[in-house]
Scaffold this motif. Structure first.
Motif, short mmCIF file in Angstrom:
data_model
loop_
_atom_site.label_atom_id
_atom_site.label_comp_id
_atom_site.label_asym_id
_atom_site.label_seq_id
_atom_site.Cartn_x
_atom_site.Cartn_y
_atom_site.Cartn_z
N THR A 45 -3.66 4.03 -0.49
CA THR A 45 -3.84 3.43 -1.81
C THR A 45 -3.44 1.96 -1.80
O THR A 45 -2.30 1.62 -1.47
CB THR A 45 -3.00 4.17 -2.86
N LEU A 46 -4.39 1.09 -2.12
CA LEU A 46 -4.08 -0.32 -2.32
C LEU A 46 -3.12 -0.40 -3.49
O LEU A 46 -3.40 0.14 -4.58
CB LEU A 46 -5.34 -1.13 -2.63
N ASN A 47 -1.98 -1.06 -3.31
CA ASN A 47 -0.92 -0.97 -4.32
C ASN A 47 -0.44 -2.36 -4.76
O ASN A 47 0.74 -2.67 -4.72
CB ASN A 47 0.24 -0.13 -3.77
N ASN A 54 -5.30 -5.79 -6.90
CA ASN A 54 -5.45 -5.28 -5.52
C ASN A 54 -6.21 -6.25 -4.62
O ASN A 54 -6.98 -5.84 -3.74
CB ASN A 54 -6.11 -3.90 -5.53
N LEU A 112 -3.29 -2.34 5.92
CA LEU A 112 -4.41 -1.41 5.97
C LEU A 112 -4.88 -1.18 7.40
O LEU A 112 -5.16 -0.05 7.80
CB LEU A 112 -5.56 -1.91 5.10
N LEU A 149 -1.69 -7.35 2.80
CA LEU A 149 -2.33 -6.07 2.50
C LEU A 149 -3.34 -5.70 3.58
O LEU A 149 -3.38 -4.55 4.04
CB LEU A 149 -3.03 -6.14 1.14
N ALA A 174 -7.10 2.98 -4.94
CA ALA A 174 -6.41 1.78 -5.42
C ALA A 174 -5.63 2.10 -6.69
O ALA A 174 -6.09 2.89 -7.52
CB ALA A 174 -7.41 0.66 -5.68
N ALA A 219 0.84 -1.20 0.00
CA ALA A 219 0.00 0.00 0.00
C ALA A 219 0.87 1.25 0.00
O ALA A 219 2.06 1.20 0.31
CB ALA A 219 -0.93 0.01 1.21
#
Length: 280
Positions: free
Chosen positions: A40-42, A48, A58, A54, A78, A28
């Motif tokens: 941002t989900l990365n 994602n 988060l 992840l 995302a 992220a």
């Protein structure tokens, strides 16, 4: 502790000389744009998908930002063309019951964390949000989607009913609509999602980031204390019967009225001036 102490590794000046801070985690990206934090989900190469790694990042990011009084609103975005394709199915094959419980425990913790922190969380949805990705959108306090985005809970099609996504979904769109999505697995477009209450608004894809920042900035104009009181009260009263909800709400509102920011806001309104919030 501030965002800078917790996350800040890169510092620069953004548009209008606004301070931005950014750090890259393994899965992220966390950025602060003035009073707004953007998580941002990365994992675009994995659409994602919510791996354990992840989800844990988060949770940690939300927990830390939740304690930062400088941050007034959070955008959950995302990278890439897909918002979130749900759980990482590569982690879902051939596990024992305790491993499955761990995955869904962490997922549940993430969804509850979104609603437990004081700042409103706004989902910025492009492309696809399916299964636990749809759950993630439903769990956020607010959501804006790009035209062309779509939502689905297709677990029934692969033999794994979207039972945990069902919890958040049912609470935002109601029984019949939720069951339609859950039992058929068929996608719902962004316009329908807005009509059903899964998201707040639909905008052209090119305007998505600006629209979420505009909403986050509007939220950030209010007293951070009052917003946090209101968010907590909303989720507490929503499942109470009407009489209990009113009993709870009147107590919260009475205590809120004693806050310095409430007195400041009332005084500012009566004096026809802009309020100056202290967060107290």
């Amino acid at each position: 502790m501030s965002f800078r102490e917790l996350f800040g590794k890169l510092y620069n000046r953004g548009a209008g000389d606004r301070r931005t801070m950014q750090t890259t985690l393994e899965n992220a990206l966390v950025t602060q744009e003035g009073p707004v934090a953007v998580i941002t989900l990365n994992r675009p190469e994995r659409r994602n998908a919510l791996s354990l790694g992840l989800m844990r990042e988060l949770i940690a990011a939300l927990d830390r930002i939740g304690g930062d009084r400088e941050v007034r609103a959070i955008v959950l975005a995302a990278a890439g063309k897909v918002f979130c394709a749900g759980h990482d199915l590569s982690e879902m094959a051939g596990r024992d019951i305790n491993e499955y419980r761990k995955i869904f425990d962490v997922c549940s913790e993430l969804m509850l964390k979104i609603q437990a922190i004081p700042q409103p969380v706004i989902a910025e949805v492009q492309g696809v949000a399916t299964a636990a990705g749809c759950q993630l959108v439903a769990a956020c306090d607010l959501a804006i989607a790009a035209e062309g985005a779509w939502f689905a809970t297709p677990g029934v099609k692969i033999g794994l009913f979207c039972t945990t996504p069902m919890v958040a979904l049912t609470r935002v769109i109601g029984r019949k609509r939720a069951l339609q999505m859950l039992l058929t697995g068929e996608p719902v477009d962004a316009r329908t999602a807005a009509e059903w209450g899964l998201i707040n608004d639909v905008v052209p894809a090119a305007e998505l980031a600006a629209a979420t920042r505009k909403l986050a900035s509007k939220v950030a104009e209010a007293s951070s204390l009052v917003v946090s009181i209101g968010k907590q009260a909303f989720y507490t009263q929503i499942d109470l019967d009407t009489a209990k909800a009113y009993a709870y709400a009147k107590e919260v509102m009475s205590l809120n009225a004693m806050a310095a920011d409430a007195q400041e806001g009332i005084g500012a309104f009566l004096g026809k001036r802009a309020p100056c919030w202290s967060g107290k």
